[in-house]
Write a protein that holds these residues in place. Structure first.
Motif, PDB file in Angstrom:
ATOM      1  N   THR A  17       0.831  -1.102  -0.089  1.00 54.16           N
ATOM      2  CA  THR A  17       0.075   0.035   0.045  1.00 54.16           C
ATOM      3  C   THR A  17       0.906   1.210  -0.158  1.00 54.16           C
ATOM      4  O   THR A  17       2.008   1.228   0.638  1.00 54.16           O
ATOM      5  CB  THR A  17      -0.799   0.129   1.098  1.00 54.16           C
ATOM      6  OG1 THR A  17      -1.720  -1.110   1.426  1.00 54.16           O
ATOM      7  CG2 THR A  17      -1.902   1.185   1.241  1.00 54.16           C
TER       8      THR A  17
ATOM      9  N   GLU B 109     -12.579   5.591  -0.211  1.00 56.33           N
ATOM     10  CA  GLU B 109     -12.567   4.444   0.229  1.00 56.33           C
ATOM     11  C   GLU B 109     -13.538   4.391   1.210  1.00 56.33           C
ATOM     12  O   GLU B 109     -13.634   4.882   2.150  1.00 56.33           O
ATOM     13  CB  GLU B 109     -11.251   3.945   0.828  1.00 56.33           C
ATOM     14  CG  GLU B 109      -9.974   4.099  -0.349  1.00 56.33           C
ATOM     15  CD  GLU B 109      -9.491   2.640  -0.934  1.00 56.33           C
ATOM     16  OE1 GLU B 109     -10.100   1.815  -0.411  1.00 56.33           O
ATOM     17  OE2 GLU B 109      -9.079   2.934  -2.055  1.00 56.33           O
ATOM     18  N   THR B 110     -14.121   3.164   1.249  1.00 58.09           N
ATOM     19  CA  THR B 110     -15.239   2.650   2.284  1.00 58.09           C
ATOM     20  C   THR B 110     -14.483   2.223   3.573  1.00 58.09           C
ATOM     21  O   THR B 110     -13.383   1.508   3.363  1.00 58.09           O
ATOM     22  CB  THR B 110     -16.031   1.563   1.989  1.00 58.09           C
ATOM     23  OG1 THR B 110     -17.005   2.077   0.838  1.00 58.09           O
ATOM     24  CG2 THR B 110     -17.114   1.526   2.915  1.00 58.09           C
ATOM     25  N   CYS B 111     -14.908   2.472   4.900  1.00 53.91           N
ATOM     26  CA  CYS B 111     -13.940   2.170   5.838  1.00 53.91           C
ATOM     27  C   CYS B 111     -14.931   2.162   7.117  1.00 53.91           C
ATOM     28  O   CYS B 111     -15.901   2.573   7.300  1.00 53.91           O
ATOM     29  CB  CYS B 111     -12.784   3.130   6.253  1.00 53.91           C
ATOM     30  SG  CYS B 111     -13.306   4.822   6.658  1.00 53.91           S
TER      31      CYS B 111
ATOM     32  N   THR C  69     -10.245   0.500   6.464  1.00 49.69           N
ATOM     33  CA  THR C  69     -10.476  -0.290   5.137  1.00 49.69           C
ATOM     34  C   THR C  69     -10.692  -2.001   5.679  1.00 49.69           C
ATOM     35  O   THR C  69     -10.065  -2.338   6.452  1.00 49.69           O
ATOM     36  CB  THR C  69      -9.697  -0.231   3.972  1.00 49.69           C
ATOM     37  OG1 THR C  69      -8.337  -1.023   4.222  1.00 49.69           O
ATOM     38  CG2 THR C  69      -9.668   1.112   3.467  1.00 49.69           C
TER      39      THR C  69
ATOM     40  N   LEU D  95      -7.232   4.804   7.436  1.00 50.51           N
ATOM     41  CA  LEU D  95      -7.746   5.854   6.578  1.00 50.51           C
ATOM     42  C   LEU D  95      -7.978   7.341   7.335  1.00 50.51           C
ATOM     43  O   LEU D  95      -7.875   8.374   7.037  1.00 50.51           O
ATOM     44  CB  LEU D  95      -8.985   5.816   5.830  1.00 50.51           C
ATOM     45  CG  LEU D  95      -8.994   4.586   4.850  1.00 50.51           C
ATOM     46  CD1 LEU D  95     -10.337   4.565   4.057  1.00 50.51           C
ATOM     47  CD2 LEU D  95      -7.805   5.098   3.899  1.00 50.51           C
TER      48      LEU D  95
ATOM     49  N   ARG E 229      -3.184   0.643  -3.904  1.00 52.32           N
ATOM     50  CA  ARG E 229      -2.639  -0.669  -3.559  1.00 52.32           C
ATOM     51  C   ARG E 229      -1.525  -1.037  -4.777  1.00 52.32           C
ATOM     52  O   ARG E 229      -2.232  -1.515  -5.832  1.00 52.32           O
ATOM     53  CB  ARG E 229      -3.996  -1.559  -3.333  1.00 52.32           C
ATOM     54  CG  ARG E 229      -4.662  -1.363  -2.018  1.00 52.32           C
ATOM     55  CD  ARG E 229      -6.097  -1.840  -2.275  1.00 52.32           C
ATOM     56  NE  ARG E 229      -6.938  -1.879  -1.192  1.00 52.32           N
ATOM     57  CZ  ARG E 229      -7.695  -0.740  -0.822  1.00 52.32           C
ATOM     58  NH1 ARG E 229      -7.604   0.318  -1.666  1.00 52.32           N
ATOM     59  NH2 ARG E 229      -7.969  -0.706   0.219  1.00 52.32           N
TER      60      ARG E 229
END
Length: 169
Positions: free
Chosen positions: A11, A104-106, A124, A130, A147
């Motif tokens: 990452t 990004e969903t977290c 995440t 995040l 990524r």
């Protein structure tokens, strides 16, 4: 947080760090993580100094490119240290819900620090941090996430750098 939150991919994340003190300017920092070598590199924006942490040999190296020096020491707090993306074995975590940071969903988790202050961290599903909120103030926020494979050379100390003993308070 469970086994779901383990760093599973190499990452690169760029963060904005905002200290809770008024009048202190936010700073940017790039974090790179390599799964195979269990290595992390932190590069503060606009600085010639960066840090490489290697979990396999439990070392922290501070590299000063402008002075061509490196200082390597045991990782601080080794007995309490966990890999990025994993939570410590002790402590209580409460799931608060989901959020979206840097596209990004977290999952947002609440914990209490050793001084009794609540803090929220958003991870995440593959364990990338995040955002951190402390006492209602966003102190860490990702602004970009990638990524991508991280080659070994990124974590190596450049050849020919002078070895300097770590500073001790």
């Amino acid at each position: 947080l469970g086994d779901v939150y383990k760093r599973q991919v190499d990452t690169v994340v760029t963060y904005v760090l905002t200290p809770p003190q008024d009048g202190v300017a936010p700073a940017r920092q790039r974090m790179r993580w390599q799964v195979a070598g269990l290595q992390q590199r932190l590069d503060p924006e606009g600085d010639s100094v960066y840090m490489v942490t290697t979990w396999k040999n439990r070392t922290l190296s501070v590299v000063d490119e402008s002075r061509k020096r490196v200082s390597t020491m045991p990782m601080p707090g080794q007995q309490d240290l966990t890999l990025p993306g994993q939570h410590p074995a002790s402590g209580a975590y409460t799931r608060l819900g989901q959020s979206v940071v840097a596209g990004e969903t977290c999952e947002v988790w609440r914990t209490v620090d050793t001084e009794g202050h609540e803090g929220d961290a958003c991870y995440t599903p593959d364990g990338i941090l995040l955002q951190v909120v402390q006492q209602g103030h966003i102190t860490v926020r990702a602004i970009s996430v990638s990524r991508a494979a991280q080659p070994d050379r990124i974590f190596e100390v450049p050849a020919g750098f002078a070895v300097q003993a770590p500073a001790h308070p």
